[in-house]
Write a protein that holds these residues in place. Structure first.
Motif, PDB file in Angstrom:
ATOM      1  N   ALA A  99      -8.526  -6.258  -0.898  1.00  0.00           N
ATOM      2  CA  ALA A  99     -10.397  -5.143   0.223  1.00  0.00           C
ATOM      3  C   ALA A  99      -8.963  -4.176   0.176  1.00  0.00           C
ATOM      4  CB  ALA A  99     -10.184  -6.259   1.374  1.00  0.00           C
ATOM      5  N   GLY A 100      -7.615  -5.132   0.816  1.00  0.00           N
ATOM      6  CA  GLY A 100      -7.014  -4.088   1.544  1.00  0.00           C
ATOM      7  C   GLY A 100      -6.917  -2.617   0.628  1.00  0.00           C
ATOM      8  N   CYS A 101      -6.129  -2.937  -0.723  1.00  0.00           N
ATOM      9  CA  CYS A 101      -6.267  -1.647  -1.400  1.00  0.00           C
ATOM     10  C   CYS A 101      -7.446  -0.856  -2.031  1.00  0.00           C
ATOM     11  CB  CYS A 101      -5.428  -2.312  -2.403  1.00  0.00           C
ATOM     12  SG  CYS A 101      -4.070  -3.169  -2.520  1.00  0.00           S
ATOM     13  N   ALA A 102      -8.763  -1.837  -1.960  1.00  0.00           N
ATOM     14  CA  ALA A 102      -9.915  -0.928  -2.468  1.00  0.00           C
ATOM     15  C   ALA A 102      -9.687   0.367  -1.324  1.00  0.00           C
ATOM     16  CB  ALA A 102     -10.994  -2.805  -2.994  1.00  0.00           C
ATOM     17  N   PHE A 103     -10.336  -0.662   0.393  1.00  0.00           N
ATOM     18  CA  PHE A 103     -10.151   0.286   1.455  1.00  0.00           C
ATOM     19  C   PHE A 103      -9.321   1.141   1.463  1.00  0.00           C
ATOM     20  CE2 PHE A 103     -10.418   1.479   5.605  1.00  0.00           C
ATOM     21  CZ  PHE A 103     -12.035   2.165   5.859  1.00  0.00           C
ATOM     22  N   VAL A 114      -1.975  10.703   3.774  1.00  0.00           N
ATOM     23  CA  VAL A 114      -1.466   8.910   3.648  1.00  0.00           C
ATOM     24  C   VAL A 114      -1.194   7.900   4.712  1.00  0.00           C
ATOM     25  CG1 VAL A 114       0.001   7.338   2.189  1.00  0.00           C
ATOM     26  CG2 VAL A 114      -0.577   9.911   1.112  1.00  0.00           C
ATOM     27  N   LEU A 115      -0.457   8.831   5.649  1.00  0.00           N
ATOM     28  CA  LEU A 115      -0.427   7.350   6.730  1.00  0.00           C
ATOM     29  C   LEU A 115      -2.046   6.915   7.305  1.00  0.00           C
ATOM     30  CD1 LEU A 115       2.304   7.028   8.266  1.00  0.00           C
ATOM     31  CD2 LEU A 115       1.919   7.976   9.645  1.00  0.00           C
ATOM     32  N   ARG A 116      -2.154   7.994   7.357  1.00  0.00           N
ATOM     33  CA  ARG A 116      -3.900   7.325   8.205  1.00  0.00           C
ATOM     34  C   ARG A 116      -4.354   6.470   6.942  1.00  0.00           C
ATOM     35  NH1 ARG A 116      -7.014   7.822  12.361  1.00  0.00           N
ATOM     36  NH2 ARG A 116      -9.066   8.353  12.095  1.00  0.00           N
ATOM     37  N   SER A 117      -4.445   6.863   5.663  1.00  0.00           N
ATOM     38  CA  SER A 117      -4.923   5.654   4.949  1.00  0.00           C
ATOM     39  C   SER A 117      -4.630   4.381   5.038  1.00  0.00           C
ATOM     40  CB  SER A 117      -4.595   6.641   3.468  1.00  0.00           C
ATOM     41  OG  SER A 117      -5.926   7.613   3.541  1.00  0.00           O
ATOM     42  N   VAL A 118      -2.801   4.324   5.061  1.00  0.00           N
ATOM     43  CA  VAL A 118      -1.873   2.864   5.308  1.00  0.00           C
ATOM     44  C   VAL A 118      -2.628   2.256   6.337  1.00  0.00           C
ATOM     45  CG1 VAL A 118       0.336   3.001   4.800  1.00  0.00           C
ATOM     46  CG2 VAL A 118      -0.550   3.819   3.601  1.00  0.00           C
ATOM     47  N   GLY A 119      -2.505   3.176   7.394  1.00  0.00           N
ATOM     48  CA  GLY A 119      -2.567   2.196   8.583  1.00  0.00           C
ATOM     49  C   GLY A 119      -4.614   1.489   8.845  1.00  0.00           C
ATOM     50  N   MET A 120      -5.575   2.292   7.977  1.00  0.00           N
ATOM     51  CA  MET A 120      -6.372   1.889   8.036  1.00  0.00           C
ATOM     52  C   MET A 120      -6.932   0.532   6.799  1.00  0.00           C
ATOM     53  SD  MET A 120      -8.744   3.317  10.352  1.00  0.00           S
ATOM     54  CE  MET A 120     -10.004   3.069   9.571  1.00  0.00           C
ATOM     55  N   SER A 121      -6.125   1.091   6.310  1.00  0.00           N
ATOM     56  CA  SER A 121      -6.420  -0.446   5.064  1.00  0.00           C
ATOM     57  C   SER A 121      -5.351  -1.153   5.502  1.00  0.00           C
ATOM     58  CB  SER A 121      -6.153   0.573   3.935  1.00  0.00           C
ATOM     59  OG  SER A 121      -4.694   0.296   3.644  1.00  0.00           O
ATOM     60  N   LEU A 122      -4.201  -1.416   6.499  1.00  0.00           N
ATOM     61  CA  LEU A 122      -3.117  -2.820   6.973  1.00  0.00           C
ATOM     62  C   LEU A 122      -4.267  -2.819   7.822  1.00  0.00           C
ATOM     63  CD1 LEU A 122       0.202  -0.998   7.407  1.00  0.00           C
ATOM     64  CD2 LEU A 122      -0.899  -2.779   5.211  1.00  0.00           C
ATOM     65  N   ALA A 123      -5.500  -2.360   9.140  1.00  0.00           N
ATOM     66  CA  ALA A 123      -6.252  -3.069   9.188  1.00  0.00           C
ATOM     67  C   ALA A 123      -7.362  -3.706   9.518  1.00  0.00           C
ATOM     68  CB  ALA A 123      -6.517  -1.960  10.695  1.00  0.00           C
TER      69      ALA A 123
END
Length: 148
Positions: A99-103, A114-123
């Motif tokens: 789910a994290g990778c897909a999101f 990239v930082l925002r994408s990683v942060g959002m997917s971690l959340a």
């Protein structure tokens, strides 16, 4: 206080609490392949729509959507087949990573950093992990067998 004795031929509590299977075996077999295909098509369309940002539909945009749909459906099918054989912690972790990778990929197509994408997917992953771990912890025993 006195309690009434069960009548002869009374059903046991486990037989009463068992849910009935509404769908036939054929419907379950059909759902095994229609679910990942439908989810993959929705995901692929969403990726393509995020990528084009409201612009015109191009051939590369269609290719991105279909490739994303195929990869999503293949991974979903693989995880759906593999995850039930794992312990509940790894079961939840595997779906969480998916789910994290897909999101994260979906969100990165919007043009975010990239930082925002990683942060959002971690959340999102944290919420998915908590939800799934609770579900598997309350529905399975320690060996991963469903509690009936």
């Amino acid at each position: 206080m006195a309690h009434a004795a069960p009548a002869s031929g009374a059903r046991t509590p486990s037989a009463r609490s068992r849910t009935t299977d509404v769908f036939s075996e054929r419907a379950h077999r059909a759902a095994e392949w229609t679910t990942p295909v439908a989810l993959g098509l929705v995901y692929g369309y969403w990726v393509a729509a995020n990528n084009r940002s409201g612009g015109p539909i191009t051939g590369w945009n269609l290719l991105l959507g279909f490739v994303s749909a195929i990869v999503f459906a293949a991974l979903w099918t693989g995880i759906h087949a593999l995850a039930p054989h794992m312990r509940r912690e790894l079961h939840a972790l595997l779906w969480t990573a998916f789910a994290g990778c897909a999101f994260g990929f979906l969100y990165s197509q919007t043009g975010a950093t990239v930082l925002r994408s990683v942060g959002m997917s971690l959340a999102i992953s944290a919420g998915v992990f908590l939800t799934l771990f609770y579900r598997f912890y309350t529905q399975e025993d320690a060996a991963g067998k469903r509690i009936r």
